[in-house]
Design an enzyme around this catalytic site. Structure first.
Site, PDB file in Angstrom:
ATOM      1  CE  LYS A  51      -3.349  -1.268  -0.653  1.00  0.00           C
ATOM      2  NZ  LYS A  51      -3.650  -2.056  -1.898  1.00  0.00           N
ATOM      3  CG  HIS A 110       4.445  -6.615  -1.553  1.00  0.00           C
ATOM      4  ND1 HIS A 110       4.610  -5.245  -1.522  1.00  0.00           N
ATOM      5  CD2 HIS A 110       3.217  -6.819  -2.079  1.00  0.00           C
ATOM      6  CE1 HIS A 110       3.525  -4.673  -2.033  1.00  0.00           C
ATOM      7  NE2 HIS A 110       2.678  -5.596  -2.382  1.00  0.00           N
ATOM      8  CB  SER A 140      -3.785   2.420   1.950  1.00  0.00           C
ATOM      9  OG  SER A 140      -3.915   1.830   0.694  1.00  0.00           O
TER      10      SER A 140
HETATM   11  S1  PPS Z   1      -0.354  -3.006  -3.247  1.00  0.00           S
HETATM   12  O1  PPS Z   1      -1.650  -3.732  -3.189  1.00  0.00           O
HETATM   13  O2  PPS Z   1       0.454  -3.265  -2.043  1.00  0.00           O
HETATM   14  O3  PPS Z   1       0.376  -3.264  -4.469  1.00  0.00           O
HETATM   15  O4  PPS Z   1      -0.778  -1.472  -3.198  1.00  0.00           O
HETATM   16  P1  PPS Z   1       0.081  -0.245  -3.738  1.00  0.00           P
HETATM   17  O5  PPS Z   1      -0.058  -0.147  -5.198  1.00  0.00           O
HETATM   18  O6  PPS Z   1       1.469  -0.266  -3.191  1.00  0.00           O
HETATM   19  O7  PPS Z   1      -0.651   0.991  -3.050  1.00  0.00           O
HETATM   20  C1  PPS Z   1      -2.000   1.269  -3.284  1.00  0.00           C
HETATM   21  C2  PPS Z   1      -2.239   2.731  -2.967  1.00  0.00           C
HETATM   22  O8  PPS Z   1      -1.677   3.540  -4.015  1.00  0.00           O
HETATM   23  C3  PPS Z   1      -2.712   4.364  -4.556  1.00  0.00           C
HETATM   24  N1  PPS Z   1      -2.471   4.613  -5.991  1.00  0.00           N
HETATM   25  C4  PPS Z   1      -2.191   5.817  -6.510  1.00  0.00           C
HETATM   26  N2  PPS Z   1      -2.026   7.022  -5.924  1.00  0.00           N
HETATM   27  C5  PPS Z   1      -1.759   8.078  -6.751  1.00  0.00           C
HETATM   28  N3  PPS Z   1      -1.658   7.976  -8.085  1.00  0.00           N
HETATM   29  C6  PPS Z   1      -1.806   6.786  -8.722  1.00  0.00           C
HETATM   30  N4  PPS Z   1      -1.708   6.708 -10.038  1.00  0.00           N
HETATM   31  C7  PPS Z   1      -2.091   5.640  -7.901  1.00  0.00           C
HETATM   32  N5  PPS Z   1      -2.305   4.328  -8.173  1.00  0.00           N
HETATM   33  C8  PPS Z   1      -2.531   3.726  -7.001  1.00  0.00           C
HETATM   34  C9  PPS Z   1      -3.970   3.540  -4.306  1.00  0.00           C
HETATM   35  O9  PPS Z   1      -5.127   4.318  -4.460  1.00  0.00           O
HETATM   36  C10 PPS Z   1      -3.711   3.068  -2.884  1.00  0.00           C
HETATM   37  O10 PPS Z   1      -3.818   4.112  -1.913  1.00  0.00           O
HETATM   38  P2  PPS Z   1      -5.174   4.510  -1.150  1.00  0.00           P
HETATM   39  O11 PPS Z   1      -4.748   5.478  -0.071  1.00  0.00           O
HETATM   40  O12 PPS Z   1      -5.756   3.255  -0.596  1.00  0.00           O
HETATM   41  O13 PPS Z   1      -6.048   5.161  -2.167  1.00  0.00           O
END
Ligand code: PPS
Length: 297
Positions: A51, A110, A140
């Site tokens: 996340k 991860h 998240s």
């Molecule tokens: S995972 O499942 O561990 O791979 O998740 P991960 O991709 O690391 O993190 C997910 C959060 O990143 C946000 N996200 C983004 N934020 C900004 N811009 C873009 N393009 C973007 N893509 C993914 C996603 O919404 C999750 O955060 P939260 O706070 O839950 O919205």
């Protein structure tokens, strides 16, 4: 919710590897396959605690390296664009397929620092590590735990999840240990780029250039602009990346994978007591580490 006993909560296939809680989606043979994975010198690995913005970063790295052909492969499932190496149950055919994706290959992991592929260092492979402020990570992660069957669709409250997170009793272990191990191990390594989610939000184009610089790519301004457009939260939510996320164990009616994508949502979840408790633990455990997290305060 009152009859839910958080102490007996487990995820499918739960086990511990070197003290780190993992589930059936990263089984022991997946972790072994990761350790032994054959790398090429031009690969790039994107590592992050869950996340932290890894999906976003994977897409940025992928587009920096493959901008010219990315359009043709727009409908390639995300797992075949930027595969998660240790994903399981391990299947020889998938391992072969992910090894054969077009070079330069971009991989997701991860794993904790100690579980990374042995060849990472041997072959001087580049790695991008993404930090995100751990208060937003916890929030998240809570919503992800609620919607994801491989995490048992956590039925508890935010406060119950907060306690689990702080105890490191969540998949991939303690955020505090995880990021500190990476920082200790790689902070002076020129093959590793550390990024911060909050910086990426503040300066999206600057982050594309930083990644391009790190990977030795000289991108024209219009290409940088295009990558920024294609990796905006809204574009990724609405377009191909969302399609690639039609994953059977996600229930996006409970919480979407692309949820808010902003900085500071922790303020809508943390109680005053939790915030004080968090700041105390953070000060004790990591404030001296040398990396600099922006909590959006
Ligand atoms: S995972 O499942 O561990 O791979 O998740 P991960 O991709 O690391 O993190 C997910 C959060 O990143 C946000 N996200 C983004 N934020 C900004 N811009 C873009 N393009 C973007 N893509 C993914 C996603 O919404 C999750 O955060 P939260 O706070 O839950 O919205």
């Amino acid at each position: 919710m009152s009859d839910f006993d958080v102490k007996s909560f487990t995820i499918p296939g739960q086990y511990y590897l070197d003290g780190v809680l993992l589930g059936s989606y990263n089984p022991p043979d997946g972790m072994k396959a990761l350790r032994e994975f054959d790398l090429f010198e031009d690969d790039c690995i994107v590592a992050a605690y869950p996340k932290s913005g890894q999906t976003w970063t994977l897409e940025l790295v992928y587009l920096v390296l493959h901008h010219g052909t990315a359009y043709e492969r727009e409908n390639t499932a995300r797992d075949m664009r930027t595969p998660w190496i240790e994903w399981g149950p391990v299947d020889e055919e998938r391992l072969r397929n992910i090894s054969n994706i077009p070079r330069p290959r971009v991989f997701k992991t991860h794993a904790i620092a100690k579980h990374l592929p042995v060849q990472l260092r041997e072959k001087n492979v580049k790695m991008v590590f993404v930090f995100r402020n751990p208060k937003d990570v916890a929030v998240s992660y809570y919503h992800f735990y609620r919607m994801n069957a491989v995490l048992s669709r956590f039925p508890g409250t935010w406060s119950q999840f907060y306690e689990m997170f702080m105890a490191g009793n969540v998949a991939h272990g303690s955020w505090f240990d995880y990021v500190q191990e990476y920082w200790r191990e790689f902070k002076d390594d020129k093959n590793v780029l550390f990024l911060y989610y909050e910086d990426m939000v503040k300066d999206h184009a600057g982050s594309v250039r930083k990644i391009a610089n790190f990977l030795g790519r000289n991108l024209r301004d219009d290409v940088v602009e295009d990558i920024v457009k294609r990796t905006s939260f809204k574009t990724m939510k609405d377009n191909f990346a969302t399609r690639a996320h039609k994953i059977p164990f996600f229930d996006e009616n409970i919480s979407p994978f692309f949820r808010k994508g902003n900085v500071g949502d922790w303020k809508n979840h943390f109680t005053v007591r939790q915030n004080e408790d968090f700041d105390r633990v953070y000060a004790e455990k990591v404030a001296e580490s040398g990396f600099c997290i922006d909590f959006g305060e």
